[in-house]
Design a protein around this motif. Structure first.
Motif, PDB file in Angstrom:
ATOM      1  N   LEU A 248       0.781  -1.241   0.000  1.00 48.26           N
ATOM      2  CA  LEU A 248       0.000   0.000   0.000  1.00 48.26           C
ATOM      3  C   LEU A 248       0.815   1.294   0.000  1.00 48.26           C
ATOM      4  N   ASN A 249       2.056   1.233   0.498  1.00 51.26           N
ATOM      5  CA  ASN A 249       2.795   2.482   0.650  1.00 51.26           C
ATOM      6  C   ASN A 249       4.303   2.242   0.648  1.00 51.26           C
ATOM      7  N   ARG A 250       4.887   2.069  -0.536  1.00 52.50           N
ATOM      8  CA  ARG A 250       6.315   1.804  -0.634  1.00 52.50           C
ATOM      9  C   ARG A 250       7.175   2.961  -0.121  1.00 52.50           C
ATOM     10  N   LYS A 251       6.620   4.172  -0.135  1.00 54.32           N
ATOM     11  CA  LYS A 251       7.379   5.337   0.331  1.00 54.32           C
ATOM     12  C   LYS A 251       7.694   5.241   1.829  1.00 54.32           C
ATOM     13  N   TYR A 252       6.997   4.361   2.518  1.00 51.05           N
ATOM     14  CA  TYR A 252       7.214   4.152   3.954  1.00 51.05           C
ATOM     15  C   TYR A 252       8.659   3.730   4.231  1.00 51.05           C
ATOM     16  N   PHE A 253       9.315   3.132   3.222  1.00 52.91           N
ATOM     17  CA  PHE A 253      10.658   2.597   3.422  1.00 52.91           C
ATOM     18  C   PHE A 253      11.764   3.473   2.823  1.00 52.91           C
ATOM     19  N   THR A 254      11.399   4.565   2.150  1.00 53.71           N
ATOM     20  CA  THR A 254      12.394   5.314   1.383  1.00 53.71           C
ATOM     21  C   THR A 254      13.499   5.938   2.230  1.00 53.71           C
ATOM     22  N   GLU A 255      13.217   6.219   3.487  1.00 53.06           N
ATOM     23  CA  GLU A 255      14.217   6.874   4.331  1.00 53.06           C
ATOM     24  C   GLU A 255      15.301   5.915   4.810  1.00 53.06           C
ATOM     25  N   GLU A 256      15.116   4.613   4.623  1.00 47.12           N
ATOM     26  CA  GLU A 256      16.053   3.644   5.190  1.00 47.12           C
ATOM     27  C   GLU A 256      17.357   3.532   4.392  1.00 47.12           C
ATOM     28  N   ILE A 257      17.259   3.526   3.081  1.00 45.44           N
ATOM     29  CA  ILE A 257      18.428   3.394   2.216  1.00 45.44           C
ATOM     30  C   ILE A 257      18.405   4.529   1.197  1.00 45.44           C
ATOM     31  N   LYS A 258      19.561   5.133   0.950  1.00 46.03           N
ATOM     32  CA  LYS A 258      19.627   6.271   0.021  1.00 46.03           C
ATOM     33  C   LYS A 258      19.084   5.918  -1.354  1.00 46.03           C
ATOM     34  N   GLU A 259      19.469   4.719  -1.847  1.00 51.20           N
ATOM     35  CA  GLU A 259      19.074   4.344  -3.200  1.00 51.20           C
ATOM     36  C   GLU A 259      19.153   2.831  -3.358  1.00 51.20           C
ATOM     37  N   LYS A 260      18.112   2.232  -3.951  1.00 49.75           N
ATOM     38  CA  LYS A 260      18.106   0.804  -4.228  1.00 49.75           C
ATOM     39  C   LYS A 260      19.051   0.532  -5.398  1.00 49.75           C
ATOM     40  N   LEU A 261      20.006  -0.375  -5.201  1.00 48.13           N
ATOM     41  CA  LEU A 261      21.022  -0.640  -6.223  1.00 48.13           C
ATOM     42  C   LEU A 261      21.105  -2.142  -6.489  1.00 48.13           C
ATOM     43  N   SER A 262      20.250  -2.654  -7.324  1.00 45.69           N
ATOM     44  CA  SER A 262      20.248  -4.088  -7.595  1.00 45.69           C
ATOM     45  C   SER A 262      21.360  -4.467  -8.563  1.00 45.69           C
ATOM     46  N   GLY A 263      21.823  -5.708  -8.467  1.00 44.25           N
ATOM     47  CA  GLY A 263      22.871  -6.190  -9.351  1.00 44.25           C
ATOM     48  C   GLY A 263      22.456  -6.188 -10.803  1.00 44.25           C
ATOM     49  N   SER A 264      21.183  -6.512 -11.073  1.00 40.02           N
ATOM     50  CA  SER A 264      20.693  -6.573 -12.446  1.00 40.02           C
ATOM     51  C   SER A 264      20.656  -5.199 -13.109  1.00 40.02           C
ATOM     52  N   GLU A 265      20.649  -4.129 -12.302  1.00 38.71           N
ATOM     53  CA  GLU A 265      20.727  -2.767 -12.832  1.00 38.71           C
ATOM     54  C   GLU A 265      22.169  -2.282 -12.834  1.00 38.71           C
ATOM     55  N   ALA A 266      22.923  -2.648 -11.799  1.00 32.89           N
ATOM     56  CA  ALA A 266      24.306  -2.189 -11.655  1.00 32.89           C
ATOM     57  C   ALA A 266      25.187  -2.635 -12.808  1.00 32.89           C
ATOM     58  N   ILE A 267      24.935  -3.815 -13.350  1.00 33.44           N
ATOM     59  CA  ILE A 267      25.784  -4.313 -14.429  1.00 33.44           C
ATOM     60  C   ILE A 267      25.775  -3.364 -15.623  1.00 33.44           C
ATOM     61  N   TYR A 268      24.679  -2.638 -15.822  1.00 31.87           N
ATOM     62  CA  TYR A 268      24.597  -1.692 -16.934  1.00 31.87           C
ATOM     63  C   TYR A 268      25.359  -0.404 -16.635  1.00 31.87           C
ATOM     64  N   TYR A 269      25.028   0.236 -15.528  1.00 34.77           N
ATOM     65  CA  TYR A 269      25.665   1.536 -15.299  1.00 34.77           C
ATOM     66  C   TYR A 269      27.128   1.404 -14.880  1.00 34.77           C
ATOM     67  N   VAL A 270      27.503   0.291 -14.275  1.00 33.89           N
ATOM     68  CA  VAL A 270      28.922   0.077 -13.976  1.00 33.89           C
ATOM     69  C   VAL A 270      29.692  -0.160 -15.276  1.00 33.89           C
ATOM     70  N   SER A 271      29.094  -0.892 -16.216  1.00 37.60           N
ATOM     71  CA  SER A 271      29.737  -1.129 -17.509  1.00 37.60           C
ATOM     72  C   SER A 271      29.862   0.166 -18.303  1.00 37.60           C
ATOM     73  N   GLU A 272      28.815   0.991 -18.253  1.00 39.45           N
ATOM     74  CA  GLU A 272      28.874   2.285 -18.941  1.00 39.45           C
ATOM     75  C   GLU A 272      29.981   3.150 -18.341  1.00 39.45           C
ATOM     76  N   PHE A 273      30.074   3.131 -17.024  1.00 42.43           N
ATOM     77  CA  PHE A 273      31.116   3.878 -16.321  1.00 42.43           C
ATOM     78  C   PHE A 273      32.501   3.356 -16.722  1.00 42.43           C
ATOM     79  N   ALA A 274      32.644   2.036 -16.792  1.00 46.05           N
ATOM     80  CA  ALA A 274      33.921   1.421 -17.178  1.00 46.05           C
ATOM     81  C   ALA A 274      34.318   1.853 -18.591  1.00 46.05           C
ATOM     82  N   ALA A 275      33.346   1.899 -19.486  1.00 49.03           N
ATOM     83  CA  ALA A 275      33.615   2.312 -20.863  1.00 49.03           C
ATOM     84  C   ALA A 275      34.125   3.752 -20.912  1.00 49.03           C
ATOM     85  N   LYS A 276      33.532   4.612 -20.126  1.00 48.47           N
ATOM     86  CA  LYS A 276      33.938   6.022 -20.112  1.00 48.47           C
ATOM     87  C   LYS A 276      35.325   6.196 -19.505  1.00 48.47           C
TER      88      LYS A 276
END
Length: 289
Positions: A98-126
């Protein structure tokens, strides 16, 4: 874990409380000083594994970076702060729907491995950093490690692929694998042997590898390669990836969908049970003279 990184604890399990940008900055620093480091992506099942296996808990807690993968981590952090046992858990479980925002203050940002592989690879390329892909599975079109490397190279043409090798997490093959990786001299190492196996592998071999930053990425190769379909971005953003993943990743295979759903429900039950038991234990210790 590096002391200057902000962190939180789910009872005695450490989680790095960082943003995507802070993660990338930390990676750049680790590569620059040529330190071997490893990154884990704990989610709710990891907490269960860690409570049952003290060695696995040690592996998670000694990781240089431990990014929060999944809303279960935020739920656990929220729950342990609230007074009481059962009512706070009911409140947290209700908020999942009902209210996912209830948890937003606990962690700065959700960083899943399935997403990290993209932006870490993009960062590596740069940054001109090279990556070695270790692990993966063959679903009939080739190993997903090789396929993922090819896909990411297409997405980020400047990406340097140091190598790709399936291998196995077996101790019998470690010497051969380490020689391959060290000969390739990657800046980053992606490992996809599945939960627990990949973390145990890198922990056993971290001192045998030449300096690099290793990422335990579970089934991320499967998704990048296209062998399994990811959930829509809106679902992942709202913490629904774990719930909806079976319907997308198993390509209509009813038996596998049911099996994954059952695993998810059993995993959630175990996770909730562990959190309640831990809080009861902490409360008893606090009230014992």
């Amino acid at each position: 874990m590096k002391q200057h990184l902000p962190e939180k604890k789910i009872f005695d399990i450490k989680v790095s409380n960082i943003t995507k940008q802070e993660l990338l900055e930390e990676i750049a620093q680790l590569v620059k000083i040529k330190k071997h480091a490893y990154v884990v992506t704990p989610y709710s099942e990891f907490i269960g594994f860690a409570k049952e296996d003290s060695n696995f808990a040690k592996i998670i807690n000694q990781a240089d970076i431990s990014i929060a993968d999944g809303v279960g981590i935020s739920l656990a952090l929220k729950y342990q702060k609230l007074p009481g046992i059962y009512w706070p858990m009911l409140k947290c479980l209700s908020a999942l729907v009902l209210n996912r925002k209830y948890f937003t203050e606990e962690i700065k940002e959700k960083l899943s491995g399935s997403e990290a592989i993209y932006y870490v690879s993009e960062f590596a390329a740069k940054k001109g950093l090279s990556i070695f892909f270790l692990g993966g599975f063959d679903f009939g079109k080739g190993n997903t490690g090789d396929l993922a490397a090819e896909k990411l190279k297409e997405m980020y043409p400047k990406l340097k692929i140091a190598g790709a090798y399936a291998g196995s997490p077996s101790k019998d093959e470690e010497s051969k694998i380490i020689k391959k990786i060290n000969a390739a001299k990657p800046d980053l190492l992606y490992i996809a042997y599945g939960p627990r196996k990949q973390e145990a592998w890198i922990y056993r071999n971290k001192d045998k590898l030449k300096p690099c930053v290793s990422f335990c990425l579970g089934g991320s190769f499967d998704f990048v390669s296209g062998e399994k379909k990811r959930v829509p971005k809106w679902a992942a953003k709202n913490g629904l990836e774990g719930v909806l993943r079976p319907f997308f990743s198993e390509r209509g295979n009813i038996k596998l969908i049911i099996k994954r759903i059952q695993r998810g429900w059993v995993g959630m039950y175990r996770f909730v049970k562990i959190l309640i038991a831990e809080k009861k234990s902490k409360n008893r210790c606090a009230t014992t003279p």
